[in-house]
Design a protein around this motif. Sequence first.
Motif, PDB file in Angstrom:
ATOM      1  N   MET A   1      36.242  31.904  42.691  1.00  0.00           N
ATOM      2  CA  MET A   1      36.158  33.004  43.652  1.00  0.00           C
ATOM      3  C   MET A   1      35.658  34.263  42.984  1.00  0.00           C
ATOM      4  O   MET A   1      34.880  35.018  43.574  1.00  0.00           O
ATOM      5  CB  MET A   1      37.522  33.249  44.303  1.00  0.00           C
ATOM      6  N   GLY A   2      36.090  34.479  41.748  1.00  0.00           N
ATOM      7  CA  GLY A   2      35.601  35.646  41.023  1.00  0.00           C
ATOM      8  C   GLY A   2      34.087  35.631  40.941  1.00  0.00           C
ATOM      9  O   GLY A   2      33.428  36.649  41.183  1.00  0.00           O
TER      10      GLY A   2
ATOM     11  N   GLN B   1      46.878  33.529  40.618  1.00  0.00           N
ATOM     12  CA  GLN B   1      46.882  33.916  42.022  1.00  0.00           C
ATOM     13  C   GLN B   1      46.875  35.418  42.187  1.00  0.00           C
ATOM     14  O   GLN B   1      46.190  35.961  43.055  1.00  0.00           O
ATOM     15  CB  GLN B   1      48.125  33.349  42.725  1.00  0.00           C
ATOM     16  N   ARG B   2      47.663  36.076  41.349  1.00  0.00           N
ATOM     17  CA  ARG B   2      47.714  37.540  41.461  1.00  0.00           C
ATOM     18  C   ARG B   2      46.365  38.149  41.137  1.00  0.00           C
ATOM     19  O   ARG B   2      45.921  39.079  41.795  1.00  0.00           O
ATOM     20  CB  ARG B   2      48.797  38.103  40.538  1.00  0.00           C
ATOM     21  N   ALA B   3      45.745  37.580  40.106  1.00  0.00           N
ATOM     22  CA  ALA B   3      44.423  38.092  39.748  1.00  0.00           C
ATOM     23  C   ALA B   3      43.459  37.902  40.909  1.00  0.00           C
ATOM     24  O   ALA B   3      42.680  38.795  41.253  1.00  0.00           O
ATOM     25  CB  ALA B   3      43.907  37.368  38.508  1.00  0.00           C
ATOM     26  N   ARG B   4      43.530  36.734  41.512  1.00  0.00           N
ATOM     27  CA  ARG B   4      42.646  36.449  42.624  1.00  0.00           C
ATOM     28  C   ARG B   4      42.920  37.389  43.801  1.00  0.00           C
ATOM     29  O   ARG B   4      41.994  37.880  44.440  1.00  0.00           O
ATOM     30  CB  ARG B   4      42.821  35.007  43.098  1.00  0.00           C
ATOM     31  N   ALA B   5      44.194  37.628  44.049  1.00  0.00           N
ATOM     32  CA  ALA B   5      44.556  38.545  45.133  1.00  0.00           C
ATOM     33  C   ALA B   5      43.966  39.921  44.872  1.00  0.00           C
ATOM     34  O   ALA B   5      43.475  40.583  45.789  1.00  0.00           O
ATOM     35  CB  ALA B   5      46.068  38.618  45.268  1.00  0.00           C
ATOM     36  N   ALA B   6      44.006  40.348  43.632  1.00  0.00           N
ATOM     37  CA  ALA B   6      43.452  41.663  43.294  1.00  0.00           C
ATOM     38  C   ALA B   6      41.949  41.691  43.522  1.00  0.00           C
ATOM     39  O   ALA B   6      41.414  42.640  44.113  1.00  0.00           O
ATOM     40  CB  ALA B   6      43.775  42.003  41.840  1.00  0.00           C
ATOM     41  N   ASP B   7      41.273  40.646  43.099  1.00  0.00           N
ATOM     42  CA  ASP B   7      39.822  40.575  43.321  1.00  0.00           C
ATOM     43  C   ASP B   7      39.514  40.625  44.802  1.00  0.00           C
ATOM     44  O   ASP B   7      38.630  41.351  45.258  1.00  0.00           O
ATOM     45  CB  ASP B   7      39.256  39.277  42.739  1.00  0.00           C
TER      46      ASP B   7
ATOM     47  N   ALA C   1      31.025  44.836  42.143  1.00  0.00           N
ATOM     48  CA  ALA C   1      30.256  44.038  41.181  1.00  0.00           C
ATOM     49  C   ALA C   1      30.738  44.312  39.768  1.00  0.00           C
ATOM     50  O   ALA C   1      30.881  43.398  38.948  1.00  0.00           O
ATOM     51  CB  ALA C   1      28.767  44.339  41.318  1.00  0.00           C
ATOM     52  N   GLU C   2      31.008  45.571  39.499  1.00  0.00           N
ATOM     53  CA  GLU C   2      31.509  45.904  38.166  1.00  0.00           C
ATOM     54  C   GLU C   2      32.893  45.312  37.941  1.00  0.00           C
ATOM     55  O   GLU C   2      33.177  44.742  36.896  1.00  0.00           O
ATOM     56  CB  GLU C   2      31.583  47.421  38.017  1.00  0.00           C
ATOM     57  N   GLU C   3      33.726  45.469  38.966  1.00  0.00           N
ATOM     58  CA  GLU C   3      35.094  44.967  38.820  1.00  0.00           C
ATOM     59  C   GLU C   3      35.126  43.467  38.593  1.00  0.00           C
ATOM     60  O   GLU C   3      36.040  42.944  37.957  1.00  0.00           O
ATOM     61  CB  GLU C   3      35.930  45.326  40.053  1.00  0.00           C
ATOM     62  N   THR C   4      34.156  42.768  39.143  1.00  0.00           N
ATOM     63  CA  THR C   4      34.123  41.311  38.979  1.00  0.00           C
ATOM     64  C   THR C   4      33.132  40.865  37.915  1.00  0.00           C
ATOM     65  O   THR C   4      32.829  39.676  37.793  1.00  0.00           O
ATOM     66  CB  THR C   4      33.748  40.623  40.306  1.00  0.00           C
ATOM     67  N   SER C   5      32.594  41.816  37.163  1.00  0.00           N
ATOM     68  CA  SER C   5      31.553  41.437  36.202  1.00  0.00           C
ATOM     69  C   SER C   5      32.084  40.492  35.133  1.00  0.00           C
ATOM     70  O   SER C   5      31.318  39.767  34.515  1.00  0.00           O
ATOM     71  CB  SER C   5      30.960  42.679  35.546  1.00  0.00           C
ATOM     72  N   GLY C   6      33.401  40.462  34.937  1.00  0.00           N
ATOM     73  CA  GLY C   6      33.975  39.531  33.972  1.00  0.00           C
ATOM     74  C   GLY C   6      33.696  38.082  34.302  1.00  0.00           C
ATOM     75  O   GLY C   6      33.657  37.229  33.426  1.00  0.00           O
ATOM     76  N   TYR C   7      33.479  37.811  35.573  1.00  0.00           N
ATOM     77  CA  TYR C   7      33.237  36.436  35.979  1.00  0.00           C
ATOM     78  C   TYR C   7      31.770  36.046  35.868  1.00  0.00           C
ATOM     79  O   TYR C   7      31.412  34.904  36.077  1.00  0.00           O
ATOM     80  CB  TYR C   7      33.671  36.230  37.429  1.00  0.00           C
ATOM     81  N   ALA C   8      30.935  37.034  35.603  1.00  0.00           N
ATOM     82  CA  ALA C   8      29.496  36.742  35.602  1.00  0.00           C
ATOM     83  C   ALA C   8      29.160  35.702  34.557  1.00  0.00           C
ATOM     84  O   ALA C   8      29.702  35.704  33.466  1.00  0.00           O
ATOM     85  CB  ALA C   8      28.709  38.023  35.345  1.00  0.00           C
ATOM     86  N   LYS C   9      28.201  34.857  34.941  1.00  0.00           N
ATOM     87  CA  LYS C   9      27.882  33.742  34.033  1.00  0.00           C
ATOM     88  C   LYS C   9      27.083  34.230  32.853  1.00  0.00           C
ATOM     89  O   LYS C   9      26.179  35.009  33.009  1.00  0.00           O
ATOM     90  CB  LYS C   9      27.056  32.700  34.781  1.00  0.00           C
TER      91      LYS C   9
END
Lengths: 400, 553
Positions: free
Chosen positions: A367-368, B382-388, B545-553
Motif C-alpha cells: 500500500m505504501g 498496521q499502525r504504519a499503514r493507518a498513518a499512510d 509523495a514525500e511522506e511515502t517516498s520511503g516505499y519508492a522502488k
Amino acid sequence: MNTLERSGSGSVVQSPRSPSPQAPYLTVSVTDPAKMGNGVQAYISYKVITKTNFPEYQGPEKIVIRRYSDFVWLRDRLFEKYKGIFIPPLPEKSTVEKFRFSAEFIEMRRQALDVFINRIASHHELQQSEDLRKFLLEDEQMMERARSQETGIFKKPADFMQIFKDVQSKVSDVVLGKEKPVEESNPEYEKQKNYIFQLEDHLAEAQKHAYRLVKRHRELGQSLSDFGKAVKLLGNCEGNSLGKAFSELGAKSEMLSIKLQREAHHLLMNFEEPLKDYVRAVQSIKATIAERANAFRLHCELAETIKFKEIDLNKLRLMRSEKLAEAEREYEQLKADVEESKRKFETIVKLMNEEIARFQEQKTVDMGVAFHELAKGQAHQAKSIAEAWRSLLPKLEACS
Amino acid sequence: MMGYENQGYEEAHLYASKEEMASLVLNEDPSPPSNGSKSFTHDPFSSSPQFVEIPTEDTDPLQSPSPNQVLPSHSSINSILEPPSYADAIFQSFDSDYVDSAEVVSQDQSLSALPSFSSDYIKICVSDPQKEQEQSGSLVPGGSYYFTYLITTFTNLPEFSGAEFNVRRRFRDVVTLSDRISESYRGYFIPIRPDKSVVESQVMQQNEFVEQRRIALEKYLGRLAVHPVLKRSEELRVFLTVSGKMPLARTTDVASRMLDGAVRLPKQLFGGESVVGGAAEVSEVVQPAKGGMDLLRIFRELKQSVVNDWGATKPPVIEEDKEFLEKKEKLQDLEQQISNVSQQAESLVKNHHDMGETMGQLGLAFVKLTKFESEEAIYDSQRARAADMKNVATAAVKASRLYRELNAQTVKHLEKLHEYLGVMLAVNNAFSDRTSALLTVQTLISELSSLNSRIEKLEAASSKIFGGDRSRIRKIEELRETVRVTEEAKNCAVREYERIKENNKNELERLDKERHDDFLIMLKGFVVNQAGYAEKMANTWETVAEETSGYAK
C-alpha cells in the motif's frame, strides 16, 4: 515492467546480478502476452521466465509458455497442500471481458499474474513446492496433462466457504446432535476473523472508488479534448491576437487531455490494481479461515467418534466378542486419525499466526508503494496542468 | 458583466460544514507512541474546522515565476498558524488579486465602463419582492395578484435630478420599458429583457420563481445601465424614478413614429418578422399623428395599392452593402462558436465536479479504513499503514475541495460566454431593425415610381382630349400631392435608415472592443484559476509523495 523488484518481503530472493556468491534466489517474470486460437477457444499465453540457482531447478534460466488455467492449477494445488498459508490471489476469471481481450485487460492480467508468481517464489515455504517447480519447468504438454487430471477435484477457495457452511449444518445436526455449528471458542481468533471480514468490506469500497477515479480521469481527458477543439474554432473565428490566444488555449487543453489519459492508465495499473489485489488477498485469507474451520470440525468429529468407539470397544471386551480384535485395530486407527487431525489443525493455527504477521507487513509495503504512486502521479499531473495554463499568461498579457 | 465576488470563500465554508469529515472524530491518538510507531502530533481532522482567512498575496500571481514556488506567503503563514490544516484549502479566489481593484460599481465589468470617470455612474438594485392585489376591473372577488420589486438606483448622471431613487415596479412595467426602448433605439444592440416565463411561474415554487425573476431583473437593468447610450435614455430614467403606473409617452418624433407604422405595415402585409419588444397592434399604427399629417391615410392607400399591384407577395430587400453582409455572416459564425464553447465549458465543469466528488469519496473510504485499522491494530505494520492512509485520505479530501472551489470560479468566468450569446440576440435584433428600415425605403421608392408612372399615363391620356379633361387633371393634381408627401416620407425613411446604419456601425465597434476586453479578462481569469488550483493540488500531493517516498522502488 521490471518485475524483479516486486519480490515483496521474501528474504531469500536477491537480484541475480548481485555479485555475492550463491545466495539462493528465485525470480520469475510473466511477459509477452500473445493471443492464441480463435473465437470462443481463444486464450492468452504468457512467457514465464525463471531465473534461479536452486539446485532442484537444474539451470540458471528457464522459459516456458503458460496460460491462465495453468496458474489456476498451481494455485489450487498449493491451496490443497499448504493449508494455513495464505496463498497469493489470482486475478478473476473473466467470462465476458475475455472475448474482448482489450490491451488494458491483458496488461492488468499479466501484471497480476506476475505479482502472483513472484509472491509464491519469495515465500520461504511455498517456493519449495514441487508443484511450483512443475509449473516453472515442465513443457506445455505435461502441463496440459497435469491440468486435465486435476479439474473438478479442487474448487475455488470461495467455494470452500460454501461447502463448509453446508457440511457444517449437516454434520453438526446429525452426528453431534447439536444445533450450533462447531467453532473454536477462541476470542482472539474471533477478533481476527471479524477483522478480516470487515477489512474486505472497507477495501472493496475503496477499490470501487479507485476504479471510478480512473474513469473520471478518462472522462475529464475527453472533455478537455472537446473543449480544446471548440476553443480553437472560436479562435479562428475571432482572428487577431485574441483569436490566437484562444487557439493556443485550445491547443493546451488538447495537450492536457493526453496527460489525463496517461494518468488514468497509471492510476489503474499502479493504484487501483494493487488495491484490488489487496481485496483478493483478503478473500484468500477467508478461504484459509474456512480451511481452519474444516480442520477444527474434522478433529472435533473424530474426537466425538472415538468416544463412541471407546464405549463400543468396552462393550465388546465385556462380551469377549470375536470382533474385539478388529475393533481394537479400528480403535487404534481412529486414535491415529485423531492425532493426525489434531496435528493438522495445530499446524494451520501456527502457520496462520505467522502468515498474518507477514501479511500485515507485506500489505503495508504494498500500500505504501501504491500510495506513493498515487501521490506522485497526481502531483505530476497537477504540475503539468499548472505549467500549461501559466504558459499562456504572457501571451494573454501581450494581447491587451 | 459579472461580479468577481469572493464566492469561493463563502462556498468553501458551506461545504466544509456539510462535510462528513468534520464530524468524524479522528483526532485521538490511536495508541501511545511506545513501540516507536509514528505519533500524530497534528491532526488535519480537527473536529472544529478553523477557517483561516489568508490575506491576498502581495505577489501578482501572473508574475509567479516557477510553479514550485507558488504562493510562498501562504505556506509560511500556514506553518505559523497551523500545520497541515484545511486553511490552505480555503482562501480568497484568485480573481480578487487579478481583477481591477476598483469597486465593481456596475454589474458589467467591461473595461470601457470605468467608474472613476465622473457623471457616468449608475447602479441599480432590485430587491424586496412584495405581493400585491390586482386592482379594479377584477370581476372575481379576491382576484389575482402580482409581485412588485423595489428598484433602487444610485447615480450621478446629470439627467437624473438626484443621487438615489426608489420605485416599485412590476414585471409588466419592465416589458413596457423594453418595448419602448426597442422602438426608440433602433439599430442599437439592446439587451434582451427577461422572459415572461408563464409556464415556469405556474410550475415552480413561488418564492423560487420570484427570486429567479428578481435576479434576472437586476441583471437586465444592470446591462441597460452600462450601455453608453441607453443608460441615458429617457425611458430608463422614467422607469427608475417616476412612481406609479408606467406612462411612457410616445416619442414626439413624428417621422419616426410614422415610419414605425410604415415599417410594421409591410411586415403585416407580407407576414414578416415580428417587431422586437412586443406585438404591433393595428391600433397603434392607425393612431393619427401629432402633426396631423395624412401620412397614415397615405399608407392606408399604400396598403391598398400594394395589395392590388403585388398581390401580397413579399418584395425582396436588396441589401447591397457587402461589408454589412460579410460582418453579419461573421457574427453568425461567432455566435455558433461561442455556443459550442459554452456547451463544452459546461461539460468541462461537470467533469471536474465528478472528479472532485469521486476523489472525495475515495478520501472518505480511506478515512474509514484508517479508523478501522487504527482501532483494530495488533501489529506495528498496521499502525504504519493507518498513518499512510490518513495522509492519503487528507490529501484526497483536500483535493476534492479544491476541485469544488475551482469549479465555482470557473463557472463565473465562463458565464461571460453565455452572456455574449444574449448579446448576439441583441445584435440580430439590431440588424433586423436595419433590414426593415431598408424595406421601408425600398417600398416607398417603389411606390413613388408607380405613382409617377400613373401620373404619366394620366397626362398622356388627358393630352389627347382637346381642352383638357377636368376630372383627369384633378386626379393628376391629387396624385402630385401624394407624390410630394410620399417623397417627404421617403426622405424621412432614408434618414432613418442611415441613422440605423450608423447606430449599427457604432455598436459593432463597441461590441468588438468590449468583446475583446471581456474575453481577454475571461481567459486570464480562467487560466489563472486553473493554474492556481492545480498548483495547490500539486502541493497537496507532493506532501504525500514525500511522506511515502520511503516505499519508492
